[in-house]
Design a protein around this motif. Structure first.
Motif, PDB file in Angstrom:
ATOM      1  N   GLY A  90       0.826  -1.587   0.245  1.00 33.99           N
ATOM      2  CA  GLY A  90      -0.109   0.058   0.078  1.00 33.99           C
ATOM      3  C   GLY A  90       1.094   1.290  -0.286  1.00 33.99           C
ATOM      4  O   GLY A  90       2.221   1.515   0.794  1.00 33.99           O
ATOM      5  N   HIS A  91       0.266   2.388  -0.487  1.00 36.26           N
ATOM      6  CA  HIS A  91       0.678   3.922  -0.720  1.00 36.26           C
ATOM      7  C   HIS A  91       0.018   4.824  -0.840  1.00 36.26           C
ATOM      8  O   HIS A  91      -0.499   4.751  -1.481  1.00 36.26           O
ATOM      9  N   THR A  92       0.387   5.371  -0.092  1.00 39.07           N
ATOM     10  CA  THR A  92      -0.602   6.734   0.480  1.00 39.07           C
ATOM     11  C   THR A  92      -0.168   8.060  -0.034  1.00 39.07           C
ATOM     12  O   THR A  92       0.922   8.370   0.903  1.00 39.07           O
TER      13      THR A  92
ATOM     14  N   VAL B 199      -2.731  22.514   2.556  1.00 36.31           N
ATOM     15  CA  VAL B 199      -1.719  23.966   2.990  1.00 36.31           C
ATOM     16  C   VAL B 199      -2.751  24.766   4.029  1.00 36.31           C
ATOM     17  O   VAL B 199      -3.855  24.411   3.985  1.00 36.31           O
ATOM     18  N   ILE B 200      -1.745  24.828   4.945  1.00 39.33           N
ATOM     19  CA  ILE B 200      -2.625  25.357   6.091  1.00 39.33           C
ATOM     20  C   ILE B 200      -1.554  26.820   6.130  1.00 39.33           C
ATOM     21  O   ILE B 200      -0.695  27.244   5.967  1.00 39.33           O
ATOM     22  N   ALA B 201      -2.768  27.923   6.662  1.00 37.01           N
ATOM     23  CA  ALA B 201      -2.481  29.215   6.414  1.00 37.01           C
ATOM     24  C   ALA B 201      -1.813  29.784   7.972  1.00 37.01           C
ATOM     25  O   ALA B 201      -2.894  30.330   8.903  1.00 37.01           O
ATOM     26  N   ALA B 202      -0.529  28.981   7.988  1.00 39.78           N
ATOM     27  CA  ALA B 202       0.625  29.146   8.676  1.00 39.78           C
ATOM     28  C   ALA B 202       1.863  29.413   8.545  1.00 39.78           C
ATOM     29  O   ALA B 202       1.983  29.073   7.966  1.00 39.78           O
TER      30      ALA B 202
ATOM     31  N   MET C 100       4.538  -0.758   8.563  1.00 39.34           N
ATOM     32  CA  MET C 100       3.813   0.682   8.591  1.00 39.34           C
ATOM     33  C   MET C 100       5.235   2.011   8.591  1.00 39.34           C
ATOM     34  O   MET C 100       5.461   2.140   9.524  1.00 39.34           O
ATOM     35  N   ARG C 101       5.189   2.330   7.234  1.00 41.70           N
ATOM     36  CA  ARG C 101       5.936   3.733   7.864  1.00 41.70           C
ATOM     37  C   ARG C 101       5.519   4.605   6.980  1.00 41.70           C
ATOM     38  O   ARG C 101       5.307   4.345   6.557  1.00 41.70           O
ATOM     39  N   ILE C 102       5.694   5.967   7.866  1.00 38.93           N
ATOM     40  CA  ILE C 102       5.171   6.981   7.434  1.00 38.93           C
ATOM     41  C   ILE C 102       6.307   8.199   7.116  1.00 38.93           C
ATOM     42  O   ILE C 102       7.189   7.982   7.825  1.00 38.93           O
ATOM     43  N   HIS C 103       6.327   9.155   6.351  1.00 41.75           N
ATOM     44  CA  HIS C 103       6.790  10.116   6.037  1.00 41.75           C
ATOM     45  C   HIS C 103       6.207  11.276   6.218  1.00 41.75           C
ATOM     46  O   HIS C 103       4.560  11.417   5.074  1.00 41.75           O
ATOM     47  N   TRP C 104       6.743  12.146   7.006  1.00 36.72           N
ATOM     48  CA  TRP C 104       6.305  13.519   6.725  1.00 36.72           C
ATOM     49  C   TRP C 104       6.918  14.757   6.420  1.00 36.72           C
ATOM     50  O   TRP C 104       7.791  15.084   6.554  1.00 36.72           O
ATOM     51  N   HIS C 105       6.316  15.250   4.598  1.00 37.15           N
ATOM     52  CA  HIS C 105       7.512  16.302   5.600  1.00 37.15           C
ATOM     53  C   HIS C 105       6.954  17.730   4.602  1.00 37.15           C
ATOM     54  O   HIS C 105       5.415  17.920   4.838  1.00 37.15           O
ATOM     55  N   TYR C 106       6.903  19.256   5.352  1.00 32.53           N
ATOM     56  CA  TYR C 106       6.649  20.284   5.503  1.00 32.53           C
ATOM     57  C   TYR C 106       7.394  20.865   4.073  1.00 32.53           C
ATOM     58  O   TYR C 106       8.458  21.262   4.068  1.00 32.53           O
ATOM     59  N   ALA C 107       6.553  22.035   3.521  1.00 31.53           N
ATOM     60  CA  ALA C 107       7.211  23.497   2.637  1.00 31.53           C
ATOM     61  C   ALA C 107       6.634  24.735   2.831  1.00 31.53           C
ATOM     62  O   ALA C 107       4.986  24.677   2.773  1.00 31.53           O
TER      63      ALA C 107
ATOM     64  N   THR D  88       2.566  17.219   3.975  1.00 31.86           N
ATOM     65  CA  THR D  88       2.224  15.861   2.924  1.00 31.86           C
ATOM     66  C   THR D  88       2.533  15.552   4.250  1.00 31.86           C
ATOM     67  O   THR D  88       3.744  14.611   4.481  1.00 31.86           O
ATOM     68  N   TRP D  89       0.934  14.219   4.061  1.00 32.70           N
ATOM     69  CA  TRP D  89       1.867  12.610   4.286  1.00 32.70           C
ATOM     70  C   TRP D  89       2.029  12.043   3.733  1.00 32.70           C
ATOM     71  O   TRP D  89       0.888  11.336   2.482  1.00 32.70           O
ATOM     72  N   VAL D  90       2.617  10.533   3.489  1.00 36.06           N
ATOM     73  CA  VAL D  90       3.162  10.101   2.772  1.00 36.06           C
ATOM     74  C   VAL D  90       3.610   8.536   3.947  1.00 36.06           C
ATOM     75  O   VAL D  90       4.230   8.387   4.194  1.00 36.06           O
ATOM     76  N   GLN D  91       2.561   7.498   3.630  1.00 35.80           N
ATOM     77  CA  GLN D  91       2.032   5.974   4.099  1.00 35.80           C
ATOM     78  C   GLN D  91       2.191   4.722   2.956  1.00 35.80           C
ATOM     79  O   GLN D  91       1.748   4.311   2.308  1.00 35.80           O
TER      80      GLN D  91
END
Length: 240
Positions: free
Chosen positions: A85-87, A92-95, A173-180, A189-192
Motif C-alpha cells: 500500500g502507498h498513500t 495547505v495551512i494558512a500559518a 507501516m512507515r510514514i513520512h511527513w514533510h513540510y514546505a 504532506t503525509w506519505v504512508q
C-alpha cells in the motif's frame, strides 16, 4: 516465514543484497527491521536488487522499495509481487511553517490536534526521536485500537520519518511527513507505505481507501485548528 529451496526467503534476499548491492551483512543483522534506505542502499543498489529479483523470482520490486525492510521485500516476493500500500495526502495551512512544525510534532498533545486519538503515552525520548503509544477512540464496532510508534523529526530538513513498532494487522507501516512553505502558508504532506498481513481484517486496497479517507478528515481538522490558533491567539490548538 516463507522458505524456498530449504532456506528462508529473507536469507535469500539478504544474500542478494550482500552479493549484488553492497550491503554489509553485519549491519543488516544488527537492524533487521530497518528499511533499505536506512541500511545505506542507494538508487543504483535498488535497481540491481530489482533486476536480480525480477530474473530469479519473476517479481517486480516497487519504486518506493527503499522504504521496505528486508523481511518486507521477502514478503513481497512471496506474494508474487502483490504491491504494498502507498498513500500520499497533503493540505495547505494558512500559518507559518515553524508554527505548523511545532504544533504537529508536539506528540504529547495529539489528542488536542487529532479527533481520532483518545490517549497518547510518551514511552521514551532521545534527541529528536520519540517512542509513544497511541490509543484511539472506540470504532463503530466498539473496538479500541492501540499501538506503539516511533518517529524522528529533523528540524533542519523539516521531515519526519516514523514507523509502527507494534504493527498489528500490518506487516509494516512507515510514514513520512514533510513540510514546505508556499504562498498561502505551509503545505504538510503525509506519505504512508504499508502492507497488510494475510490474516488482517482488510486487504491492501481496502486499507488504502480507509487511510485516504481518514487522512482527508484529519488534515482538514488540523488545518482548521491551527488556523484558528493563528487567528485568535488561543493557547491550545484544541481550544474552542
Amino acid at each position: 516465514m516463507t522458505v524456498t529451496r530449504g532456506r528462508p526467503l529473507t536469507a535469500e534476499i539478504t544474500d542478494i543484497l550482500v552479493a549484488h548491492c553492497g550491503l554489509d551483512a553485519d549491519v543488516a543483522a544488527r537492524a533487521p527491521a530497518a528499511s533499505l534506505e536506512e541500511l545505506g542502499l542507494d538508487s543504483l543498489a535498488l535497481l540491481e536488487l530489482s533486476a536480480v529479483v525480477a530474473d530469479r523470482y519473476r517479481v517486480q520490486i516497487p519504486e518506493h522499495a527503499a522504504q521496505l525492510s528486508i523481511p518486507a521485500v521477502a514478503d513481497l516476493v512471496a506474494r508474487g509481487g502483490d504491491q504494498p500500500g502507498h498513500t500520499e495526502n497533503s493540505v495547505v495551512i494558512a500559518a507559518p511553517l515553524p508554527l505548523v512544525w511545532d504544533v504537529t510534532n508536539d506528540v504529547a498533545n495529539w489528542t488536542e490536534l487529532f479527533t481520532e486519538y483518545a490517549v497518547v503515552e510518551i514511552l521514551h525520548r532521545e534527541g529528536n526521536t520519540v517512542r509513544f503509544r497511541l490509543t484511539m477512540h472506540p470504532d463503530e464496532n466498539g473496538t479500541v485500537w492501540s499501538w506503539v510508534s516511533e518517529r524522528t523529526a529533523d528540524p533542519t530538513t523539516r521531515e519526519v520519518h516514523a514507523h509502527r513498532v507494534e504493527t498489528g494487522p500490518f506487516e509494516y507501516m512507515r510514514i513520512h511527513w514533510h513540510y514546505a512553505e508556499e504562498t498561502e502558508g505551509t503545505r504538510m504532506t503525509w506519505v504512508q507505505d504499508f502492507a497488510m498481513r494475510p490474516t488482517a481484517p482488510v486487504d491492501t486496497a481496502g486499507m488504502t481507501e480507509r487511510i485516504n479517507a481518514n487522512s482527508a478528515v484529519q488534515l482538514a481538522v488540523i488545518k482548521e485548528r491551527i488556523e484558528r490558533r493563528v487567528q485568535t491567539g488561543a493557547a491550545g490548538v484544541g481550544d474552542e
